[in-house]
Motif scaffolding. Structure first.
Motif, short mmCIF file in Angstrom:
data_model
loop_
_atom_site.label_atom_id
_atom_site.label_comp_id
_atom_site.label_asym_id
_atom_site.label_seq_id
_atom_site.Cartn_x
_atom_site.Cartn_y
_atom_site.Cartn_z
N PHE A 183 0.83 -1.21 0.00
CA PHE A 183 0.00 0.00 0.00
C PHE A 183 0.87 1.26 0.00
CE2 PHE A 183 -3.74 -2.53 1.40
CZ PHE A 183 -4.68 -1.98 0.55
N GLU A 184 1.96 1.23 0.74
CA GLU A 184 2.83 2.40 0.77
C GLU A 184 3.49 2.62 -0.58
OE1 GLU A 184 2.92 4.55 3.19
OE2 GLU A 184 1.50 3.30 4.30
N ASP A 185 3.89 1.52 -1.25
CA ASP A 185 4.51 1.65 -2.56
C ASP A 185 3.48 2.00 -3.63
OD1 ASP A 185 6.87 0.97 -1.33
OD2 ASP A 185 6.77 -1.15 -1.92
N GLY A 186 2.25 1.54 -3.44
CA GLY A 186 1.22 1.77 -4.46
C GLY A 186 0.68 3.18 -4.47
N GLY A 187 0.80 3.91 -3.35
CA GLY A 187 0.37 5.29 -3.32
C GLY A 187 -1.11 5.44 -2.98
N ASP A 188 -1.61 6.69 -3.14
CA ASP A 188 -2.98 7.00 -2.74
C ASP A 188 -4.01 6.32 -3.63
OD1 ASP A 188 -1.97 8.58 -0.74
OD2 ASP A 188 -2.05 10.43 -1.93
N GLY A 189 -3.63 6.03 -4.88
CA GLY A 189 -4.59 5.39 -5.78
C GLY A 189 -5.02 4.04 -5.28
N LEU A 190 -4.06 3.23 -4.85
CA LEU A 190 -4.39 1.90 -4.32
C LEU A 190 -5.14 2.00 -3.00
CD1 LEU A 190 -4.15 -1.16 -4.54
CD2 LEU A 190 -1.91 -1.02 -3.43
N LYS A 191 -4.74 2.93 -2.14
CA LYS A 191 -5.44 3.10 -0.86
C LYS A 191 -6.89 3.52 -1.07
CE LYS A 191 -1.27 4.39 1.72
NZ LYS A 191 -0.57 5.48 2.46
N GLU A 192 -7.14 4.35 -2.06
CA GLU A 192 -8.50 4.80 -2.34
C GLU A 192 -9.33 3.67 -2.93
OE1 GLU A 192 -11.60 7.40 -2.15
OE2 GLU A 192 -9.54 7.73 -1.42
N ARG A 193 -8.72 2.84 -3.80
CA ARG A 193 -9.44 1.75 -4.45
C ARG A 193 -9.76 0.63 -3.46
NH1 ARG A 193 -9.26 -0.82 -9.94
NH2 ARG A 193 -9.77 -3.02 -9.62
N ALA A 194 -8.85 0.34 -2.52
CA ALA A 194 -9.02 -0.80 -1.60
C ALA A 194 -9.01 -0.32 -0.15
CB ALA A 194 -7.92 -1.83 -1.86
N LYS A 195 -9.94 0.56 0.19
CA LYS A 195 -9.99 1.08 1.56
C LYS A 195 -10.31 -0.01 2.59
CE LYS A 195 -11.07 5.98 0.94
NZ LYS A 195 -12.03 7.07 1.24
N LEU A 196 -11.21 -0.89 2.22
CA LEU A 196 -11.58 -1.96 3.15
C LEU A 196 -10.37 -2.84 3.46
CD1 LEU A 196 -13.63 -3.64 4.73
CD2 LEU A 196 -14.19 -4.83 2.60
N GLU A 197 -9.65 -3.24 2.40
CA GLU A 197 -8.48 -4.08 2.60
C GLU A 197 -7.39 -3.34 3.38
OE1 GLU A 197 -10.08 -3.64 -0.15
OE2 GLU A 197 -10.66 -5.59 -0.98
N TYR A 198 -7.24 -2.05 3.12
CA TYR A 198 -6.22 -1.26 3.82
C TYR A 198 -6.54 -1.16 5.31
CZ TYR A 198 -2.99 2.62 4.74
OH TYR A 198 -1.98 3.41 5.25
N ALA A 199 -7.79 -0.88 5.63
CA ALA A 199 -8.19 -0.79 7.04
C ALA A 199 -8.02 -2.13 7.75
CB ALA A 199 -9.64 -0.31 7.14
N TYR A 200 -8.38 -3.21 7.06
CA TYR A 200 -8.26 -4.54 7.67
C TYR A 200 -6.80 -4.90 7.89
CZ TYR A 200 -8.87 -9.54 8.44
OH TYR A 200 -8.83 -10.81 8.97
N ALA A 201 -5.94 -4.56 6.95
CA ALA A 201 -4.51 -4.85 7.09
C ALA A 201 -3.92 -4.08 8.27
CB ALA A 201 -3.78 -4.51 5.80
N LEU A 202 -4.30 -2.83 8.43
CA LEU A 202 -3.82 -2.04 9.57
C LEU A 202 -4.27 -2.66 10.89
CD1 LEU A 202 -4.47 1.57 8.22
CD2 LEU A 202 -2.23 0.58 8.74
#
Length: 655
Positions: free
Chosen positions: A65-84
């Motif tokens: 997510f850090e390497d992918g930038g804001d685009g990936l974080k915006e597209r996969a918010k659910l996955e990002y929150a779950y990973a955190l």
């Protein structure tokens, strides 16, 4: 460029259609292959994120997510929150989940779980309440909601927010699965219902052992945390033998969660019948590996474990290190504070500085610490306790009064909360009571009641208000009675069924404003006949209750004549208690319990015996006076004549 991207997306989509849902390694390989062609391909990045999540590689997900930038974080918010959340960063997960409108029920579940792990149990309970109020999307979701809600209720009880819990008592449906039975047991334990908790834990173990769809290894993994909790309950109930047996049979190394394994070692130390070597106990305490960020203890557990660690260091005589570490912790906290954790560690800090001494030696070492930290409540209470142990109540009162004066001068809300804390007020009132200063007690309680009455929106200590109202009723002055009426009126408004508030309100209005005493209020009091129904006046008199003289005279007049009173039956003495030569026909000596010389019929024999008795009687000659008379008759060494010297034997002359 666009044609290449479209082709890559189509080939990846074709691969996803051909693979199974459990083939996460294949998903990962395909996503990596596409990302070699185009590092910015969001579709491939998203697939890789999902594959890594299923493989439980959460740190790799966050790096992606850090390497992918804001685009990936915006597209996969659910996955990002779950990973955190799964990586041990629940606060960040809560922040993302709260600020995301999309995501549906899945995001709500992540929000609830992250809030639970961040110890925001009130928010977690509210989210689960919202999810339970709507129709569940899948059948398995219902079970998850029931289990997770039970866990949140137990944590609310531990955090002192039990009034927000959905369930206050175990229900019938809680007995149907081992997870719900375990959560119900934890809720009972947190409320102090240890007996019920023990029964529910055993029920949870039985249900787990009865499962047929789990292997023996999987059953053991589920049973180990239940057994660790059971050991804790047995220790608290005083069933040390049972706790020791469970500890002996417990395979510590097989407990997967390191946080639970550490608790198991601590409970095994506590379950020891004999006081272990403190150095060995200290070594065992630190023998388990440090839990990772994803498996940390909750704050209430960490606080107890920290205190246990400091106590073991104190017993191991590591005074200097303990004094430094506890002082560092105390200075990192905001004080004055009523936090039990911070103040308990302050007590251990004082003990370390005093080298575990007591009495005046401890006071000599701890008083300078209080001069450095004059707002430290833990050190304050330690000094007061030492003053009481040395019977110096005046110094204890003076110290606490000066502490209150400093907080009054500060005047901030946090300082005044400590100033009027129920525990400190109760300490000062108890000290006043020891000195018989009732007016000071009433004044202090009235001040505290007045302060908390102005903060009705906060958690007002009702026990303190009741104590203040009761004390003011004993003042009997119009001002005290009026203030007592205000306090009990406020308590009655909050809870119209509270018997203490009703009784206090009636007592206050009866003197100050009888017109406010309506029949409904008076009828709420229990009738006098019911209060005295189990009281026997005759039994009280026989027990030695004093009665007024006038009433006693009337009672004597009503008593029957002596000739009509039946004589009381003499108590029959058991044969085993009688002496061997006892004659029941012979009257026993009523003075047999007195020493022989004190009996009325005692007559000493011989001249010396009579002289000894004469000296003991009132008016008899005193031995000292006899000696003085003899000295005058013989012409003692002082003053006039000289006493004649006895001549030696033989013919020689005396000198």
């Amino acid at each position: 460029m666009a044609a290449t991207k479209s082709a890559a997306t189509n080939s990846l989509s074709a691969l996803l259609r051909q693979t199974t849902l459990d083939d996460h390694e294949e998903f990962l390989k395909a996503a990596n292959a596409e990302l070699k062609k185009s590092k910015t391909d969001l579709e491939a990045q998203h697939v890789k994120v999902v594959a890594l999540l299923n493989l439980e590689r959460y740190d790799d997900v966050l790096k992606l997510f850090e390497d992918g930038g804001d685009g990936l974080k915006e597209r996969a918010k659910l996955e990002y929150a779950y990973a955190l959340y799964r990586a041990g960063r629940p606060d960040e997960a809560v922040n993302i989940a709260e600020n995301t409108e999309s995501g549906g029920r899945g995001m709500k579940h992540v929000l609830a779980q992250a809030a639970y792990r961040a110890e925001n149990f009130e928010q977690a309970a509210e989210v689960y309440r919202q999810l339970s109020g709507k129709r569940a999307a899948m059948e398995n979701e219902v079970n998850d909601l029931i289990i997770n809600s039970g866990a949140v209720d137990a944590q609310l009880e531990w955090a002192g927010l039990g009034h927000l819990a959905h369930k206050k008592k175990p229900m019938k449906e809680d007995m149907e699965a081992f997870e719900t039975a375990y959560n119900a047991a934890c809720g009972s334990i947190s409320r102090g219902e240890l007996g019920q908790g023990e029964v529910l834990l055993q029920r949870s173990k039985d249900l787990c052992n009865a499962l047929e769809d789990l292997t023996e290894v999987e059953k053991m993994a589920e049973l180990l945390p239940i057994i660790v909790q059971q050991i804790y309950v047995l220790i608290q109930l005083g069933k040390i033998d049972e706790a020791v047996k469970l500890c002996t049979d417990l395979p510590f190394a097989e407990i997967r969660e390191l946080s639970t394994r550490h608790l198991a070692y601590v409970n095994s130390i506590a379950a020891s019948k004999f006081h272990p070597n403190p150095y060995l106990a200290h070594r065992l305490f630190h023998s388990t590996p440090k839990p990772p960020n994803t498996d940390q203890h909750f704050s209430f557990q960490s606080a107890i474990l920290r205190q246990n660690e400091y106590v073991l260091e104190l017993l191991s005589q590591k005074y200097t290190g303990l004094a430094n570490s506890t002082e560092t912790y105390i200075l990192s906290q905001l004080y004055p504070t009523t936090s039990a954790t911070t103040n308990s560690i302050a007590v251990l800090n004082a003990a370390a500085n005093a080298h575990n001494a007591t009495g005046k030696a401890a006071l000599k070492a701890i008083l300078p610490i209080f001069e450095k930290r004059p707002n430290d409540v833990g050190v304050l209470l330690t000094i007061i306790h030492l003053y009481i142990l040395t019977n110096n109540h005046g110094a204890a009162v003076s110290l606490l009064e000066s502490f209150f004066e400093r907080l009054d001068e500060g005047g901030t809300e946090s300082e005044l909360d400590v100033r009027f804390a129920p525990g400190l007020i109760g300490t000062l009132v108890s000290l006043y009571s020891l000195q018989g200063r009732k007016s000071h007690s009433r004044s202090e309680l009235a001040k505290a009641a007045n302060y908390w009455s102005q903060h009705e929106s906060r958690n007002v200590p009702k026990a303190l208000l009741k104590a203040a109202g009761t004390a003011l009723l004993e003042g009997h002055t119009p001002e005290d009675l009026s203030k007592a009426a205000e306090i009990f009126a406020s308590l009655h408004e909050q809870d119209p069924t509270d018997p203490t508030a009703i009784a206090g309100l009636v007592a206050a209005y009866a003197t100050t404003n009888p017109s406010k005493l309506n029949s409904q209020l008076i009828d709420s009091l229990p009738p006098v006949s019911r209060l005295v129904s189990k009281i026997e006046a005759a039994a009280l008199e026989d027990a030695g209750v004093a009665i007024p003289l006038a009433i006693a005279t009337i009672e004597n007049k009503k008593r029957p004549a002596a000739d009509k009173v039946k004589p009381a039956k003499a108590k029959k003495v058991r044969t085993s208690r009688m002496p061997k030569d006892f004659d029941p026909q012979k009257k026993m000596d009523p003075e047999r319990w007195l020493p022989m010389r004190d009996r009325s019929y005692y007559r000493p024999k011989g001249r010396k015996g009579k002289q000894r008795v004469a000296g003991l009687t009132q008016g008899g000659e005193v031995k000292e006076e006899k000696e003085k008379v003899a000295e005058i008759k013989t012409g003692g060494a002082g003053g006039g004549g000289q006493a004649k010297k006895k001549k030696g034997k033989g013919k020689g002359k005396g000198w």
